[in-house]
Enzyme design. Structure first.
Site, short mmCIF file in Angstrom:
data_model
loop_
_atom_site.label_atom_id
_atom_site.label_comp_id
_atom_site.label_asym_id
_atom_site.label_seq_id
_atom_site.Cartn_x
_atom_site.Cartn_y
_atom_site.Cartn_z
N GLY A 158 0.80 -1.21 0.00
CA GLY A 158 0.00 0.00 0.00
C GLY A 158 0.84 1.26 0.00
O GLY A 158 2.07 1.22 -0.07
N TYR A 171 -15.03 3.87 10.49
CA TYR A 171 -13.62 3.55 10.22
C TYR A 171 -12.70 4.11 11.30
O TYR A 171 -11.87 3.40 11.87
CB TYR A 171 -13.23 4.11 8.85
CG TYR A 171 -11.74 4.19 8.62
CD1 TYR A 171 -11.00 3.07 8.25
CD2 TYR A 171 -11.06 5.40 8.78
CE1 TYR A 171 -9.64 3.15 8.03
CE2 TYR A 171 -9.69 5.49 8.57
CZ TYR A 171 -8.99 4.36 8.21
OH TYR A 171 -7.63 4.43 8.02
N TRP A 193 -13.49 25.29 -4.88
CA TRP A 193 -14.53 25.55 -3.89
C TRP A 193 -14.01 26.43 -2.76
O TRP A 193 -12.86 26.29 -2.31
CB TRP A 193 -15.03 24.24 -3.31
CG TRP A 193 -16.06 23.57 -4.17
CD1 TRP A 193 -16.18 23.65 -5.53
CD2 TRP A 193 -17.13 22.74 -3.73
NE1 TRP A 193 -17.24 22.91 -5.97
CE2 TRP A 193 -17.85 22.33 -4.89
CE3 TRP A 193 -17.56 22.28 -2.50
CZ2 TRP A 193 -18.97 21.50 -4.83
CZ3 TRP A 193 -18.67 21.44 -2.42
CH2 TRP A 193 -19.36 21.07 -3.58
#
Length: 321
Positions: A18, A140, A206
């Site tokens: 990962g 999580y 944004w």
């Protein structure tokens, strides 16, 4: 506090394929560790018998538990039970079986999202239990921070040397560039790169660009993790981050410059800014570990973009402007 020499130590890294694992394992090898990096196909970390067999087969002396089910807000909203169950079970089985197998040092990570949503910035480690995390990812993040409870419990009852670290907003090579699941820096890199290729004149961002965040380059974060493994043994968590507040406007401008996007950035102030300030207090990191992140944001983003260009297979371009 006694130091740990990683030279010739059999060192197990879960999640070695990962993002964090790919950045950590080279540093462990540089420190002389014998890195053991089993795959999910070899050992299912949700199966206690498989985890126990892994420790029996590999006989690690040191463990870095990085594996977990990780995804963006959309994935967390869709499958909150999976994110809670899998991370809670993996963390529990790994720590218990590491203790049972006689591992001498166990290091695991939780994210800054485990801190309360309303924690004051810069967030100190003492804020961990002072409120509920951001609701969208709470299944999580609360599952992950149970690692702190487990580590402290096994240290208190068994003297097991388990350490929990909290990396800040990590970015760098091997990051996730999927626009639906990635964090802000890889998402911006991909977005501005695609805009440059398409000849887009303007991108709308944004908010006002005034919120501040604290980012740490992956190799710096992993160097801090290795340093903690070497010099720290205690029940308290430690933030690993740059300790530098960067505005979102500065971040966007830095990414645009690194990518070579020549168009305009128009800020849409009618859109929400989100939390105005979110940084990490790195006093413990500096005082307890004697560690400091050294990669400036501009250099880190440049190196991340170079990696992105050199690894086109690392992301499947699913969207177009």
């Amino acid at each position: 506090m006694p130091s740990l020499d990683l030279s010739n130590r059999r060192t197990l890294v879960t999640g070695a394929s990962g993002f964090m694992g790919r950045n950590l394992t080279p540093l462990l090898k540089e420190a002389g560790a014998v890195v053991l990096a089993p795959s999910h196909a070899e050992y299912d970390l949700l199966d206690q018998a498989a985890v126990r067999r892994m420790f029996h087969d590999l006989r690690p002396e040191v463990v870095f538990h990085l594996a977990g089910l990780v995804g963006g807000i959309l994935a967390n909203r869709k499958s909150p039970a999976d994110y809670s169950y899998q991370n809670l079970l993996m963390g529990t089985l790994m720590l218990h079986e590491a203790h049972r197998a006689g591992v001498s040092k166990y290091i695991t990570l939780i994210g800054g999202c485990s801190y309360p949503a309303l924690a004051p910035s810069p967030i100190s480690e003492g804020e961990l239990w002072n409120g509920y995390p951001q609701a969208e990812s709470a299944p999580y993040s609360t599952a992950k921070k149970m690692a702190v409870v487990l580590a402290q419990a096994y240290r208190a009852q068994h003297g097991f040397d388990a350490v929990v670290l909290v990396p800040g907003n990590v970015y760098g090579p091997w990051d996730n560039f999927d626009l639906e699941n990635s964090h802000v820096i890889p998402a911006l890199i991909r977005k501005y790169h695609e805009a440059k290729l398409a000849g887009v004149d303007e991108i709308v961002a944004w908010g006002t660009g005034r919120p501040t965040r604290d980012f740490i380059f992956a190799s710096d974060a992993c160097a801090g993790i290795v340093k903690a493994a070497q010099v720290y043994s205690g029940p308290e968590i430690i933030n690993i981050s740059a300790g530098v507040a960067i505005t979102i406007r500065e971040l966007v401008e830095t990414v645009a410059h690194a990518v070579g996007f020549k168009g305009q950035v128009r800020w849409d102030g009618t859109k929400p800014d989100g939390q105005m300030a979110k940084g990490f207090d790195v006093t413990r990191m500096r005082e307890w570990l004697g560690f400091e992140a050294t990669t400036p944001l501009r250099e880190g983003i440049r190196r991340t973009y170079e990696w992105y260009l050199e690894n086109p297979g690392a992301v499947k371009l699913k969207t177009a402007l």
